[in-house]
Design a protein around this motif. Structure first.
Motif, mmCIF file in Angstrom:
data_model
loop_
_atom_site.group_PDB
_atom_site.id
_atom_site.type_symbol
_atom_site.label_atom_id
_atom_site.label_comp_id
_atom_site.label_asym_id
_atom_site.label_seq_id
_atom_site.Cartn_x
_atom_site.Cartn_y
_atom_site.Cartn_z
ATOM 1 N N MET A 89 65.198 19.231 50.274
ATOM 2 C CA MET A 89 64.818 20.644 50.337
ATOM 3 C C MET A 89 65.662 21.405 49.335
ATOM 4 S SD MET A 89 64.489 22.988 53.727
ATOM 5 C CE MET A 89 63.748 24.608 53.655
ATOM 6 N N LYS A 90 65.058 21.807 48.260
ATOM 7 C CA LYS A 90 65.787 22.491 47.194
ATOM 8 C C LYS A 90 66.084 23.924 47.596
ATOM 9 C CE LYS A 90 65.710 23.391 42.233
ATOM 10 N NZ LYS A 90 66.315 24.717 42.387
ATOM 11 N N GLY A 91 67.293 24.368 47.282
ATOM 12 C CA GLY A 91 67.680 25.748 47.539
ATOM 13 C C GLY A 91 67.204 26.667 46.432
ATOM 14 N N ASN A 311 71.759 18.166 68.116
ATOM 15 C CA ASN A 311 70.834 18.776 69.072
ATOM 16 C C ASN A 311 69.520 19.165 68.409
ATOM 17 O OD1 ASN A 311 72.730 18.499 71.106
ATOM 18 N ND2 ASN A 311 73.480 20.597 70.928
ATOM 19 N N ILE A 312 69.597 19.667 67.184
ATOM 20 C CA ILE A 312 68.383 20.051 66.457
ATOM 21 C C ILE A 312 67.513 18.831 66.193
ATOM 22 C CG2 ILE A 312 67.543 20.886 64.222
ATOM 23 C CD1 ILE A 312 69.995 22.838 64.298
ATOM 24 N N VAL A 313 68.143 17.723 65.817
ATOM 25 C CA VAL A 313 67.382 16.491 65.581
ATOM 26 C C VAL A 313 66.706 16.030 66.868
ATOM 27 C CG1 VAL A 313 67.602 14.032 65.036
ATOM 28 C CG2 VAL A 313 68.723 15.737 63.602
ATOM 29 N N ALA A 327 63.233 19.183 60.447
ATOM 30 C CA ALA A 327 63.666 20.238 61.357
ATOM 31 C C ALA A 327 65.120 20.629 61.084
ATOM 32 C CB ALA A 327 63.510 19.776 62.808
ATOM 33 N N LEU A 328 65.971 19.640 60.817
ATOM 34 C CA LEU A 328 67.378 19.934 60.537
ATOM 35 C C LEU A 328 67.524 20.653 59.204
ATOM 36 C CD1 LEU A 328 70.344 19.719 61.237
ATOM 37 C CD2 LEU A 328 70.348 17.382 60.353
ATOM 38 N N ALA A 329 66.798 20.216 58.191
ATOM 39 C CA ALA A 329 66.856 20.886 56.891
ATOM 40 C C ALA A 329 66.393 22.334 57.000
ATOM 41 C CB ALA A 329 66.014 20.129 55.873
ATOM 42 N N CYS A 330 65.339 22.554 57.753
ATOM 43 C CA CYS A 330 64.830 23.920 57.939
ATOM 44 C C CYS A 330 65.842 24.791 58.671
ATOM 45 C CB CYS A 330 63.517 23.891 58.709
ATOM 46 S SG CYS A 330 62.097 23.323 57.768
ATOM 47 N N ALA A 332 69.114 24.508 58.738
ATOM 48 C CA ALA A 332 70.210 24.847 57.834
ATOM 49 C C ALA A 332 69.765 25.909 56.827
ATOM 50 C CB ALA A 332 70.694 23.597 57.113
ATOM 51 N N SER A 333 68.536 25.775 56.320
ATOM 52 C CA SER A 333 68.018 26.761 55.384
ATOM 53 C C SER A 333 67.893 28.134 56.028
ATOM 54 C CB SER A 333 66.652 26.308 54.861
ATOM 55 O OG SER A 333 66.094 27.260 53.978
ATOM 56 N N ASP A 334 67.440 28.160 57.284
ATOM 57 C CA ASP A 334 67.321 29.432 57.997
ATOM 58 C C ASP A 334 68.682 30.097 58.178
ATOM 59 O OD1 ASP A 334 64.615 29.062 58.170
ATOM 60 O OD2 ASP A 334 64.623 28.389 60.255
ATOM 61 N N LYS A 335 69.692 29.282 58.503
ATOM 62 C CA LYS A 335 71.051 29.819 58.660
ATOM 63 C C LYS A 335 71.557 30.391 57.346
ATOM 64 C CE LYS A 335 72.219 28.926 62.980
ATOM 65 N NZ LYS A 335 72.698 29.981 63.932
ATOM 66 N N TRP A 336 71.278 29.685 56.258
ATOM 67 C CA TRP A 336 71.683 30.168 54.941
ATOM 68 C C TRP A 336 71.013 31.502 54.639
ATOM 69 C CZ3 TRP A 336 69.144 31.493 50.488
ATOM 70 C CH2 TRP A 336 69.926 31.653 49.340
ATOM 71 N N THR A 337 69.719 31.612 54.944
ATOM 72 C CA THR A 337 68.982 32.846 54.693
ATOM 73 C C THR A 337 69.543 33.994 55.519
ATOM 74 O OG1 THR A 337 66.974 31.594 54.187
ATOM 75 C CG2 THR A 337 66.709 33.930 54.720
#
Length: 343
Positions: A89-91, A311-313, A327-330, A332-337
Motif C-alpha cells: 500500500m503506497k503512501g 487484534n486487527i488481523v 485490513a491491517l494496512a488500511c 495503519a493508513s487510516d491512523k496516518w490520515t
C-alpha cells in the motif's frame, strides 16, 4: 567459513517441496513464463506480511499459489499463499514505494522477509536484499540445523549480504551510497518448530499467542537514541541529534547522513558515522499456541502497537480470511490520515 549444502540448486530444492507442491507458477499476464521460485511470492510494494494459524504454524504443506487483486486500494498489491498474506500500500510520498517482501518455502524451511528502503534509490537496495537473501540462507549447509548454528547462520548471512552490496556498489551496479533499507528476516523451521529472527532498522516482527492473542514485539527498533546505539555511534565518529521529530545520526561536525535509524543495509556514506548492518538475532521455540506472525515496515508500527495490530488481523479474518493483511494496512493508513489531519 560458509559451506554450501550439496545437492541444492536454485532450480531444484526451491521449486518443489517433497510432496510435489510448487512455488513456481505461470505468469499472471498469460505470457506462459515460469517465474523464479525464489521470487514468486514477492511484492513490488509492500508493508504487511501476515502468517496465520493453522496453515502457517501447522505441519500441513501449502496448497500452492494464487493471486488476487483487491480492487479497493489504489496502488496496492495483494498476494496470497495458504496461511500467508502480503499486501502493498503506497503512501502519499512522491516516487516509488520502497517497501518489499518475500516468502519462500522449501521442504521444512520457510523464509519471510520485509524490507523498507529509504533514500533516492532505496527501492533498488530493498529489492536487491529481498532477491538475494533467500539463496544465501538456503544454500548454507547449516540451514535446519541446531539453534546455535542457525543464529550464527543468520548473523553470517547479514555479513554476506553486506559484502554483496559493497561489491555491487564498487562495480557500479547498485548505488547504495546515500540509499539503504531496513530488513527483518525470519527463518521458520517447520520440523524443529523454531523461528530464527534477524533484523536491522525499524521494520519489525510480532508474534501473537493463545486465545487472547497476546502479542509480543520480537525486534526492538534500532534507534540512534538507544544507549548502546548512541555509544557505538559516538565512538565511531558520529553524533546523535534531535530534529524536533526524530533522533538522527550524522557525522560529527558534518551534516550527513541524517538517518533516523542506527542500523541498515546500504547507506555507505553513513558508516563513518556508526551506521552498521550487523543484526540483532533471537529465536522463538514454537509451542503450538501461536496464532499469528506479523512482519511489517514502520508504516504500520508508527501508528499501531503490536497488540492492536494482532487484534486487527484477527477481526479482519472474521470478515474475510484472505484479506486480513489488507485490513491491517488500511488501519495503519487510516491512523496516518487522522494524525496528518490533526496536525
Amino acid at each position: 567459513a560458509f559451506k554450501m549444502r550439496r545437492g541444492l540448486t536454485l532450480e531444484k530444492g526451491l521449486g518443489d517441496d517433497d510432496e510435489g507442491h510448487s512455488f513456481a507458477s505461470r505468469d499472471s499476464s498469460g505470457s506462459g513464463e515460469t517465474k523464479n521460485p525464489l521470487t514468486e511470492f514477492t511484492g513490488a510494494r509492500s508493508n504487511v506480511l501476515v502468517m496465520t494459524s493453522p496453515s502457517f504454524f501447522g505441519t500441513q504443506k501449502s496448497s500452492g499459489l494464487r493471486r488476487a487483486a483487491t480492487g479497493v486500494l489504489e496502488g496496492a498489491d495483494l498476494t496470497i499463499i495458504r496461511g500467508i498474506q502480503g499486501v502493498s500500500m503506497k503512501g502519499s510520498k512522491a516516487g516509488p514505494n520502497q517497501d518489499c517482501y518475500c516468502a519462500v518455502r522449501t521442504n521444512d524451511i520457510s523464509i519471510y522477509i520485509v524490507c523498507d528502503g529509504h533514500g533516492k534509490l532505496g527501492h533498488e537496495v530493498s529489492n536487491f536484499v529481498k532477491d538475494r537473501f533467500p539463496p544465501i540462507l538456503l544454500q548454507d549447509e547449516r540451514i535446519g540445523s541446531t539453534p546455535q548454528k542457525m543464529k550464527a547462520l543468520m548473523t553470517d548471512a547479514f555479513k554476506i549480504m553486506t559484502d554483496l552490496i559493497d561489491e555491487a556498489y564498487r562495480s557500479g551496479r547498485l548505488d547504495a551510497s546515500k540509499s539503504g533499507t531496513t530488513s527483518t528476516v525470519v527463518v521458520h523451521d517447520h520440523r524443529q518448530k523454531t523461528l530464527t529472527v534477524g533484523h536491522v532498522g525499524d521494520s519489525g516482527a510480532t508474534i501473537a499467542k493463545g486465545t487472547s492473542l497476546k502479542a509480543t514485539y520480537l525486534t526492538p527498533d534500532h534507534k540512534p537514541n538507544l544507549p548502546r546505539e548512541r555509544r557505538r555511534i559516538e565512538a565511531t565518529g558520529g553524533s546523535v541529534n534531535y530534529d524536533g521529530y526524530n533522533y538522527r545520526v550524522s557525522k560529527r561536525n558534518s551534516y550527513g547522513p541524517q538517518l533516523n535509524m542506527s542500523r541498515s543495509f546500504g547507506d555507505l556514506w553513513g558508516r563513518e558515522a556508526g551506521i552498521i548492518s550487523v543484526p540483532d538475532t533471537m529465536q522463538v521455540k514454537l509451542k503450538g499456541n501461536e496464532q499469528i506472525l506479523l512482519l511489517c515496515s514502520d508504516g504500520v508500527w508508527e501508528f499501531l502497537n503490536e497488540q492492536d495490530a494482532a487484534n486487527i488481523v484477527r477481526e479482519g479474518m472474521k470478515i474475510d480470511k484472505e484479506t486480513a493483511a489488507r485490513a491491517l494496512a488500511c488501519a495503519a493508513s487510516d491512523k496516518w490520515t487522522e494524525q496528518d489531519i490533526g496536525t
